[in-house]
Design an enzyme around this catalytic site. Structure first.
Site, PDB file in Angstrom:
ATOM      1  CG  ASP A  73     -45.145  47.291  -9.506  1.00  0.00           C
ATOM      2  OD1 ASP A  73     -44.300  46.624  -8.889  1.00  0.00           O
ATOM      3  OD2 ASP A  73     -45.150  47.397 -10.757  1.00  0.00           O
ATOM      4  NE  ARG A  82     -41.243  39.720 -20.441  1.00  0.00           N
ATOM      5  CZ  ARG A  82     -40.768  40.228 -19.306  1.00  0.00           C
ATOM      6  NH1 ARG A  82     -40.896  41.506 -19.059  1.00  0.00           N
ATOM      7  NH2 ARG A  82     -40.152  39.463 -18.438  1.00  0.00           N
TER       8      ARG A  82
HETATM    9  C1  LIG Z   1     -38.717  41.943  -9.811  1.00  0.00           C
HETATM   10  S1  LIG Z   1     -40.095  42.837  -9.206  1.00  0.00           S
HETATM   11  C2  LIG Z   1     -39.675  42.964  -7.480  1.00  0.00           C
HETATM   12  C3  LIG Z   1     -40.832  42.644  -6.577  1.00  0.00           C
HETATM   13  C4  LIG Z   1     -40.505  42.669  -5.074  1.00  0.00           C
HETATM   14  N1  LIG Z   1     -40.010  43.957  -4.665  1.00  0.00           N
HETATM   15  C5  LIG Z   1     -39.532  41.582  -4.724  1.00  0.00           C
HETATM   16  O1  LIG Z   1     -38.355  41.845  -4.516  1.00  0.00           O
HETATM   17  O2  LIG Z   1     -39.954  40.412  -4.659  1.00  0.00           O
HETATM   18  C6  LIG Z   1     -39.773  44.482  -9.815  1.00  0.00           C
HETATM   19  C7  LIG Z   1     -41.012  45.361  -9.824  1.00  0.00           C
HETATM   20  O3  LIG Z   1     -40.619  46.730 -10.039  1.00  0.00           O
HETATM   21  C8  LIG Z   1     -41.611  47.354 -10.808  1.00  0.00           C
HETATM   22  N2  LIG Z   1     -41.075  48.571 -11.463  1.00  0.00           N
HETATM   23  C9  LIG Z   1     -40.141  48.643 -12.434  1.00  0.00           C
HETATM   24  N3  LIG Z   1     -39.942  49.922 -12.800  1.00  0.00           N
HETATM   25  C10 LIG Z   1     -40.753  50.681 -12.019  1.00  0.00           C
HETATM   26  C11 LIG Z   1     -40.996  52.086 -11.920  1.00  0.00           C
HETATM   27  N4  LIG Z   1     -40.374  52.978 -12.700  1.00  0.00           N
HETATM   28  N5  LIG Z   1     -41.903  52.506 -11.015  1.00  0.00           N
HETATM   29  C12 LIG Z   1     -42.544  51.615 -10.216  1.00  0.00           C
HETATM   30  N6  LIG Z   1     -42.365  50.287 -10.262  1.00  0.00           N
HETATM   31  C13 LIG Z   1     -41.477  49.818 -11.156  1.00  0.00           C
HETATM   32  C14 LIG Z   1     -42.034  46.281 -11.798  1.00  0.00           C
HETATM   33  O4  LIG Z   1     -43.313  46.516 -12.341  1.00  0.00           O
HETATM   34  C15 LIG Z   1     -41.969  45.013 -10.941  1.00  0.00           C
HETATM   35  O5  LIG Z   1     -43.223  44.649 -10.441  1.00  0.00           O
END
Ligand SMILES: C[S@@+](CC[C@H](N)C(=O)[O-])C[C@H]1O[C@@H](n2cnc3c(N)ncnc32)[C@H](O)[C@@H]1O
Length: 283
Positions: free
Chosen positions: A155, A46
Site C-alpha cells: 500500500d 482530513r
Molecule cells: C479502499 S482501500 C481498498 C482496500 C482493499 N483492497 C479492499 O478492497 O478492501 C484502497 C487502498 O488503496 C491504496 N492506494 C491508493 N492509491 C495508491 C497507490 N498509488 N499506490 C498504492 N496504494 C494506493 C490506499 O492507500 C488504500 O489503502
C-alpha cells in the site's frame, strides 16, 4: 475591516480554490488518485489535522511547505491523510471462493511438482484483505509448510501498513471472519477483550511493504494471483489502463486478477479474459 473580522462566521481554516487545485493535482501526480471538486470538503477536513499538528494558520502555509525544500518530509503525511482505506475481512466473499476452488484446489493437485505460489494484494490497506487470502491459502493447502507460498501486501499508506504488520484488530472488525477460520487463525489479545490478533501462521505468509502503484515496481518474479480491489476506482482511465497492463506483465499466463465490485477491464485492456464476476484470467 481588519484581518480576522468578518460579518459572517468563518471556519477556522478555509481551503481556497487555488490551494485545493494545487493539493489535488499534487496528489494525482504523486499517486494517481483523482480528487474532484465535490471532494473539497473531505480534503479540507482530513488536512486540518495536519495543519493543527504543524501549528499552521492557513492552507497557503501548508502548500508552501509542500512546495518548498522541506516538503518531502510532509508528503507521506499528506498522502496518508488523503487515501481512502475502507476494507473488511472476507469483503466480496465470492472472490475467496473463486480463489479456493479455481486456483488453489487445482494447484494442490499439481503438488509436489509446483510448490511455488505468489499472491499480491495491491492496495491492501490495513491488512484485512491479505489476512483473508492467507486464511484461505493456509486452510486449502494444508499442510502449508510444504509450500513455498508468499503473499505480498503493499500500500502507499504507511499508517495502514503498520496496522497490517501488527495484525491486531478490534473484535468488531474481526466479527466478519467466519467462525471456522476465526477458531483456527485468530485469538483474543491477552488482557484486552475488545481486540483480536492474527495468528503467527498467517503472519509468516505475508510481507507488508510500502509500494506506490504509480511508480516503478521492484519485484522480479511473476505472480499467480493479483488482488487489486477498490483501488483503481480512485484513478482516471489512462492510469487504470496503464495499471491493468502492468498487472498483465507481472502475472503468469492463466494467472488471476481480482478487481473490486465497481471496477472492470472492459475497454481498458485485451490481455485478460473474464473468469467470473470481476475476476479476470491473464491470457
Ligand atoms: C479502499 S482501500 C481498498 C482496500 C482493499 N483492497 C479492499 O478492497 O478492501 C484502497 C487502498 O488503496 C491504496 N492506494 C491508493 N492509491 C495508491 C497507490 N498509488 N499506490 C498504492 N496504494 C494506493 C490506499 O492507500 C488504500 O489503502
Amino acid at each position: 475591516m481588519t484581518v480576522g473580522e468578518s460579518s459572517a462566521p468563518r471556519r477556522e481554516f478555509e481551503l481556497g480554490d487555488r490551494e485545493f487545485r494545487y493539493l489535488a493535482s499534487f496528489l494525482t501526480r504523486e499517486t494517481g488518485i483523482v480528487v474532484t471538486d465535490h471532494k473539497r470538503q473531505m480534503v479540507s477536513g482530513r488536512l486540518v489535522k495536519r495543519l493543527r499538528a504543524l501549528g499552521m494558520r492557513s492552507f497557503t502555509e501548508y502548500c508552501d511547505l509542500i512546495e518548498g525544500p522541506d516538503g518531502h518530509a510532509e508528503i507521506e503525511n499528506l498522502v496518508n491523510a488523503l487515501t481512502t482505506n475502507i476494507t473488511q475481512f472476507f469483503r466480496e466473499p465470492h472472490h475467496f471462493e473463486h480463489l479456493r476452488t479455481r486456483v488453489l484446489i487445482p494447484r494442490a493437485g499439481e503438488m509436489p511438482r509446483r510448490s511455488r505460489l505468489r499472491i499480491w494484494s495491491a492496495g491492501c490497506s490495513s491488512g484485512q484483505e491479505p489476512y483473508t487470502i492467507a486464511m484461505i491459502v493456509a486452510e486449502t493447502l494444508r499442510p502449508i509448510e510444504g509450500w513455498d507460498a508468499l503473499i505480498l501486501a503493499t500500500d502507499i499508506d504507511t499508517n495502514m501498513l503498520a496496522r497490517g504488520a501488527a495484525g491486531q484488530y478490534s473484535a468488531e472488525e474481526g466479527a466478519t471472519i467466519p467462525e471456522t477460520y476465526r477458531k483456527r487463525y485468530v485469538r483474543r489479545v491477552h488482557g484486552d477483550h475488545d481486540r483480536v490478533q492474527m495468528s503467527d501462521d498467517l503472519r509468516r505468509l505475508i510481507r507488508f511493504r510500502r509500494l506506490n502503484l504509480h511508480e516503478p515496481w521492484p519485484m522480479k518474479g511473476l505472480f499467480d494471483v493479483v488482488f487489486c480491489r477498490n483501488v483503481a476506482i480512485y484513478f482516471d482511465k489512462p492510469t487504470q489502463h496503464r495499471l491493468f497492463n502492468r498487472y498483465a506483465d507481472v502475472l503468469v499466463p492463466g494467472g488471476m486478477l481480482y478487481l473490486g465490485h465497481a471496477e472492470s477491464l472492459i475497454g481498458l485492456t485485451d490481455r485478460f479474459e473474464m473468469s467470473d464476476k470481476t475476476v479476470y484470467r491473464r491470457k
